[in-house]
Every structure is written in C-alpha cells, then in structure tokens.
Design an enzyme around this catalytic site. Structure first.
Site, PDB file in Angstrom:
ATOM      1  N   LYS A  35     126.228 100.914 -48.355  1.00 26.32           N
ATOM      2  CA  LYS A  35     125.663 102.264 -48.396  1.00 26.32           C
ATOM      3  C   LYS A  35     125.996 103.021 -47.109  1.00 26.32           C
ATOM      4  CE  LYS A  35     121.542 102.856 -50.700  1.00 26.32           C
ATOM      5  NZ  LYS A  35     120.094 102.871 -50.911  1.00 26.32           N
ATOM      6  N   PHE A 151     106.171 114.018 -50.613  1.00 28.43           N
ATOM      7  CA  PHE A 151     105.805 114.475 -51.961  1.00 28.43           C
ATOM      8  C   PHE A 151     106.992 115.020 -52.744  1.00 28.43           C
ATOM      9  CE2 PHE A 151     101.906 114.703 -49.435  1.00 28.43           C
ATOM     10  CZ  PHE A 151     101.035 113.981 -50.246  1.00 28.43           C
ATOM     11  N   LEU A 152     108.216 114.846 -52.202  1.00 21.62           N
ATOM     12  CA  LEU A 152     109.376 115.405 -52.915  1.00 21.62           C
ATOM     13  C   LEU A 152     109.521 114.750 -54.281  1.00 21.62           C
ATOM     14  CD1 LEU A 152     111.804 113.106 -52.897  1.00 21.62           C
ATOM     15  CD2 LEU A 152     112.099 113.885 -50.569  1.00 21.62           C
ATOM     16  N   LYS A 203      98.131 110.259 -50.776  1.00 24.19           N
ATOM     17  CA  LYS A 203      99.400 110.060 -51.502  1.00 24.19           C
ATOM     18  C   LYS A 203      99.154 109.302 -52.819  1.00 24.19           C
ATOM     19  CE  LYS A 203     103.636 109.666 -52.647  1.00 24.19           C
ATOM     20  NZ  LYS A 203     104.420 110.775 -53.168  1.00 24.19           N
ATOM     21  N   ASN A 207      99.498 110.893 -56.773  1.00 20.40           N
ATOM     22  CA  ASN A 207     100.374 110.359 -57.823  1.00 20.40           C
ATOM     23  C   ASN A 207      99.570 109.828 -59.006  1.00 20.40           C
ATOM     24  OD1 ASN A 207     102.737 111.040 -56.656  1.00 20.40           O
ATOM     25  ND2 ASN A 207     103.437 108.976 -56.205  1.00 20.40           N
ATOM     26  N   GLY A 252     105.100 113.764 -74.129  1.00 20.10           N
ATOM     27  CA  GLY A 252     106.375 113.105 -74.405  1.00 20.10           C
ATOM     28  C   GLY A 252     106.245 111.607 -74.504  1.00 20.10           C
ATOM     29  N   CYS A 259     108.058 105.987 -58.807  1.00 19.23           N
ATOM     30  CA  CYS A 259     106.788 106.191 -58.102  1.00 19.23           C
ATOM     31  C   CYS A 259     105.535 105.993 -58.962  1.00 19.23           C
ATOM     32  CB  CYS A 259     106.763 107.586 -57.480  1.00 19.23           C
ATOM     33  SG  CYS A 259     107.906 107.712 -56.105  1.00 19.23           S
ATOM     34  N   ARG A 326     114.919 103.614 -62.365  1.00 21.70           N
ATOM     35  CA  ARG A 326     113.820 102.676 -62.125  1.00 21.70           C
ATOM     36  C   ARG A 326     112.661 102.988 -63.086  1.00 21.70           C
ATOM     37  NH1 ARG A 326     113.491 102.977 -55.610  1.00 21.70           N
ATOM     38  NH2 ARG A 326     114.217 105.088 -56.018  1.00 21.70           N
TER      39      ARG A 326
HETATM   40  P1  NAD Z   1     114.952 103.565 -52.244  1.00 22.36           P
HETATM   41  O1  NAD Z   1     114.853 102.255 -52.888  1.00 22.36           O
HETATM   42  O2  NAD Z   1     115.784 104.642 -52.862  1.00 22.36           O
HETATM   43  O3  NAD Z   1     115.476 103.385 -50.746  1.00 22.36           O
HETATM   44  C1  NAD Z   1     114.981 102.441 -49.866  1.00 22.36           C
HETATM   45  C2  NAD Z   1     116.074 102.127 -48.842  1.00 22.36           C
HETATM   46  O4  NAD Z   1     115.518 101.305 -47.819  1.00 22.36           O
HETATM   47  C3  NAD Z   1     117.251 101.364 -49.434  1.00 22.36           C
HETATM   48  O5  NAD Z   1     118.458 102.031 -49.113  1.00 22.36           O
HETATM   49  C4  NAD Z   1     117.171  99.996 -48.749  1.00 22.36           C
HETATM   50  O6  NAD Z   1     118.438  99.400 -48.536  1.00 22.36           O
HETATM   51  C5  NAD Z   1     116.507 100.375 -47.445  1.00 22.36           C
HETATM   52  N1  NAD Z   1     115.884  99.249 -46.739  1.00 22.36           N
HETATM   53  C6  NAD Z   1     115.148  98.231 -47.241  1.00 22.36           C
HETATM   54  N2  NAD Z   1     114.750  97.417 -46.251  1.00 22.36           N
HETATM   55  C7  NAD Z   1     115.249  97.923 -45.102  1.00 22.36           C
HETATM   56  C8  NAD Z   1     115.164  97.526 -43.743  1.00 22.36           C
HETATM   57  N3  NAD Z   1     114.483  96.438 -43.373  1.00 22.36           N
HETATM   58  N4  NAD Z   1     115.803  98.281 -42.813  1.00 22.36           N
HETATM   59  C9  NAD Z   1     116.492  99.391 -43.186  1.00 22.36           C
HETATM   60  N5  NAD Z   1     116.587  99.815 -44.459  1.00 22.36           N
HETATM   61  C10 NAD Z   1     115.978  99.092 -45.402  1.00 22.36           C
HETATM   62  O7  NAD Z   1     113.458 104.082 -52.059  1.00 22.36           O
HETATM   63  P2  NAD Z   1     112.895 105.576 -52.183  1.00 22.36           P
HETATM   64  O8  NAD Z   1     112.830 105.977 -53.603  1.00 22.36           O
HETATM   65  O9  NAD Z   1     113.609 106.438 -51.205  1.00 22.36           O
HETATM   66  O10 NAD Z   1     111.401 105.346 -51.694  1.00 22.36           O
HETATM   67  C11 NAD Z   1     111.085 105.069 -50.343  1.00 22.36           C
HETATM   68  C12 NAD Z   1     109.575 105.210 -50.168  1.00 22.36           C
HETATM   69  O11 NAD Z   1     109.209 106.577 -50.380  1.00 22.36           O
HETATM   70  C13 NAD Z   1     108.753 104.385 -51.151  1.00 22.36           C
HETATM   71  O12 NAD Z   1     107.597 103.936 -50.514  1.00 22.36           O
HETATM   72  C14 NAD Z   1     108.395 105.396 -52.233  1.00 22.36           C
HETATM   73  O13 NAD Z   1     107.200 105.069 -52.890  1.00 22.36           O
HETATM   74  C15 NAD Z   1     108.226 106.657 -51.413  1.00 22.36           C
HETATM   75  N6  NAD Z   1     108.460 107.898 -52.160  1.00 22.36           N
HETATM   76  C16 NAD Z   1     109.496 107.965 -53.043  1.00 22.36           C
HETATM   77  C17 NAD Z   1     109.738 109.153 -53.725  1.00 22.36           C
HETATM   78  C18 NAD Z   1     110.850 109.257 -54.733  1.00 22.36           C
HETATM   79  O14 NAD Z   1     110.860 110.219 -55.501  1.00 22.36           O
HETATM   80  N7  NAD Z   1     111.797 108.341 -54.750  1.00 22.36           N
HETATM   81  C19 NAD Z   1     108.908 110.270 -53.499  1.00 22.36           C
HETATM   82  C20 NAD Z   1     107.884 110.165 -52.570  1.00 22.36           C
HETATM   83  C21 NAD Z   1     107.665 108.970 -51.911  1.00 22.36           C
END
Ligand code: NAD
Length: 429
Positions: A35, A151-152, A203, A207, A252, A259, A326
C-alpha cells in the site's frame, strides 16, 4: 503543523490528504508495504471520489508516506491513530492494532506529543492508549491523548472531512484540546470539546442510532407490504417532521459496511461487560440479519425455486460510490443464492477487484447489461446512479424473464411495471 497519521485506509488516507491540503506537513504510516509503495507513486489503494486529486496535489510537497512509524512519530507534533478496529470473534472491537500503534508510539517518543485517536474504540481505550505509551516510553516525554472520532462516510469522505457537521474533541487536557481545535480551524465547523470517555461514547451512540433508524424504517417497510401502503411515501411524510428528518429513512435490504455492523456489536459488548442488557440494539442486529435474508425470500416469491436459475446481481459494494465490500449485503445474498442452486452473475462500478477476491464463485460481468443477459431475475443491492439511469428496455431485451427485485428501491414501480417487468421492491405498493 507537523502530523503523522498511522493507518492509511479509508479514514487515514482521507485524513492525510485533507490535512495536507489544509497546509500541514503530513506523514502517512502503514504496516502494509504494498500500500505504501503504491501511495508513494500516487496510486490509490481505494476508490473514493475526489481523493486522487488531493493526493496528487500534495504528494512530494506536504504529503509523504512511509512504513517507518519511528520516522512518523519523531518528525511530528500530532500523531493520529486511524488503524482498523474490526469486529472480534465475540462481537467486541478488536483493539490489537490500536494497542500495537500505541506501543510503537511510546517506543519512538523523542519529545512531547499529542496523540489523537480517530479509530472507533470502546469507552476507556483512550486511557489505555495513554498508559501503554507511558509504559513503553518510560514516562520520559509528556503525551496527551485526545479522542477525535471520525464521522466521514465512504463515498463522500473527502467532502465530509472538509465539511463536517461537527468536530468532536474529547480529552481531559485543556491545552491539547485547543491545539487540536486549531488544526481544524480552517474548516470553520461546529466544534465540541468534551471529556475523553464521552467522546468515545458519542461515536458509538451515533452509529448505533443511525443503524437503528434504518432498521426501524425497514420494519415499517415490511409492514407496509402487508397493509398495502408505500414505504417511500411513508418515509417522505415522516421525514417532513424536523424532529425526525429525512436522513436514513430509505428502506431496503439492510445495512452493511465497515462501521455499522461492527460498531453496533461492539456497543452491545460494551453494555454486556457492564451487566447491562442492551435489548434494543440486539433487536436491531436480529432485524437487520432478517432484512438481508429477506431479499432472497422476495426473489423466491416472484421467481419460484432458485435451482437452475440465473440471477443478475447489481451492486456489490455495501453502498454506492465506494469499492468497500466489508459486510456488504451482496456477500450474504450471493451465498444464499448459490446455496439455493442459482447461478449468479454480478457487476459493480467500483468493487470488482474486491469481488474477485471475496466472491470467487460468482461470475463477474463487465457492465450491468452483460450481467442481465440471459438472467431470470435482476437484483439491485447498491444504489449506484449508474443503475438508476440504465436503459431498462435494453435490460429487458436481454433477460430470459423480466423480473426485478429492487433491494434499494431505486426504481419507480409504476414505470418499471409499464415496461413489462414483474417488480418487487421493499415496502412498495
Ligand atoms: P481500513 O481497514 O480501511 O484501514 C486501516 C489501515 O490500518 C490499513 O491500511 C492497515 O494496514 C493499517 N494498519 C493496521 N495495523 C497497523 C499498524 N500497526 N501500523 C500502521 N498501520 C496499520 O480502516 P478504516 O475503514 O479506515 O477504519 C479505521 C478506523 O476508523 C476504524 O476504527 C473505523 O471504525 C473508523 N471509522 C471508519 C469509517 C469508514 O467509513 N471507513 C468512518 C468513521 C470511522
């Protein structure tokens, strides 16, 4: 300001790009070498509208990427934690990655830092992060931990980051709160400063509330079908009430995604640990599971037995404008269709790479029309605009039997029926 964002997934990468675009120096850190190599070349590992432009504009200037957490920590004043907190085996949030990052931060400290947690974590995790950092860093440098939940929404993540409804800053250190507030000052957004634990709870509560709202309208939809009412009209009428609002009232095939399912489960677990039985959320989970499966019940009602039938699945991502699969409803529906003896040919405008990996038994088509070719039934599971704008006459000409099961209510039932389709939506008359 100098920032490091640990984790370059949907939240981390968007945060990196947006903070850089706001004029900060940002280092994105990830353990995923592939990545990071891609990101260094400006190749995005995810699909998110508007993100590529931001990365291109800032890469090599204010934005860089590395796998070296030490470099990220030592070159920055703020360290954002944005790693995943997936669902653990019994429904709780898996905090392994957050703990790993906290330990790494502690080991690499070279001065005072503000550690900002953007990952969604159970109440109390901020305190644990602080104690892990303290222990690993032997307390040599002062560190303030701040909760700053994100919150995005995927699909509009850049827009949401830059135009948030609110910025939430949770900390027990007043000066750290002010410094984080300054970081966000260019956004001119409503900012709420609160204590660490309340921020963490806001948070999950947000959700869980949205998941409950979707689930409520889905139950109303199921009832509408039985009493011959139309849920689209019911939701519109409800949404005119400012106390209710029209958001999250689209009935739906149930919610999925990275999330809602895991956060609802985690909140149930948080409650269970405190000997509190969160009955409402347990019902939400059960109803949502039912709702996902009910797509297949609807298909059988209009099509008869699945054995030997060919089904066209449109929409594999858990929602439109993302490639994220997911907990997508399509995963469960495909499995049930295949188990029932049907053949499935699917298409999604952005999630095909993920689909190849996650749904190896499903044939993939190069567009929606090709997916529908020879199908006995067309099933819509994601509300992509591309599907709303399809030439349904052309779709019908290619199908073996003209049946549509619309799991997202994207079509007008009257128009579709006028074209000669048998139509089944969710809660439509
Ligand atoms: P994601 O799975 O897309 O990304 C997580 C990243 O963290 C991955 O690239 C992974 O390789 C990296 N990672 C894991 N362990 C690591 C480490 N030790 N050091 C460095 N990098 C590491 O996750 P996401 O969807 O971006 O979600 C991240 C957090 O944000 C979660 O807690 C999620 O609940 C929260 N969140 C997500 C969203 C969403 O829409 N996806 C919205 C709000 C909040």
């Amino acid at each position: 300001m100098k920032l490091c964002v640990v984790g370059t997934g949907y939240v981390g990468l968007v945060s990196c790009a947006c903070f850089a675009d706001l004029g900060n120096e940002v280092i994105g850190v990830d353990v995923d070498r592939e990545k990071i190599e891609k990101l260094k070349r400006g190749v995005l590992p995810i699909y998110e509208p508007g993100l590529k432009e931001l990365v291109d504009r800032n890469l090599g200037k204010r934005l860089s990427f590395t796998t070296d957490l030490g470099q990220g920590v030592q070159d920055s004043d703020f360290i954002f934690i944005a790693v995943g907190t997936p669902q653990g085996p019994t429904g709780e949030a898996d905090l392994t990655y957050v703990k790993q990052v906290a330990a790494g931060i502690g080991r690499h400290l070279n001065g005072p830092k503000i550690v900002v947690d953007k990952s969604t974590v159970p109440v109390g995790m901020g305190d644990l992060v602080a104690s892990i950092i303290e222990e690993q860093g032997s307390g040599k440098h002062p560190v303030n931990v701040v909760s700053n939940p994100e919150f995005l929404r995927e699909g509009s993540a850049v827009h949401d980051f830059m135009n948030p409804d609110r910025i939430l800053i949770g900390t027990d250190h007043g000066t750290a709160a002010e410094k984080v507030r300054e970081l966000y000052a260019p956004l001119e957004a409503n900012t709420m400063i609160t204590d660490l634990r309340s921020a963490e709870m806001i948070k999950y509560a947000s959700n869980a509330f949205l998941a409950t709202k979707i689930t409520f309208i889905n139950e109303i939809a199921n009832l509408c079908e039985r009493v011959n009412a139309d849920v689209a009209k019911v939701a519109h009428g409800m949404g005119l009430d400012t106390r209710i609002s029209p958001a999250f009232l689209a009935a739906g095939a149930g919610y999925g995604g990275s999330c809602f399912p895991k956060d609802v489960s985690a909140l149930i677990q948080i409650a269970d640990k405190e000997d509190y039985d969160f009955r409402l959320l347990k019902a939400v989970v059960a109803v949502n599971e039912f709702q996902k499966r009910s797509v297949v019940t609807r298909i059988k009602e209009v099509l008869g037995p699945l054995e030997g039938k060919q089904i066209a699945l449109l929409g594999l991502a858990y929602k439109s404008n993302t490639d994220d699969m997911r907990e997508a409803v399509a995963l469960e529906v495909s499995r049930l269709l295949l188990d029932g003896g049907a053949r499935v040919r699917a298409y999604d405008p952005a999630a095909m790479d993920n689909a190849r990996r996650l749904l190896p038994e499903v044939k993939l088509a190069e567009n929606a029309y090709a997916a529908a070719e020879g199908a006995h039934c067309l099933v819509v599971l994601t509300e992509w605009n591309e599907f709303k704008e399809m030439d349904l006459g052309r779709v019908k000409a290619g199908m073996r039997t003209p049946i549509i099961v619309d799991g997202r209510n994207i079509f007008d039932p009257n128009k579709v029926k006028a074209l000669g389709f048998t139509y089944r939506g969710v809660g439509r008359r």
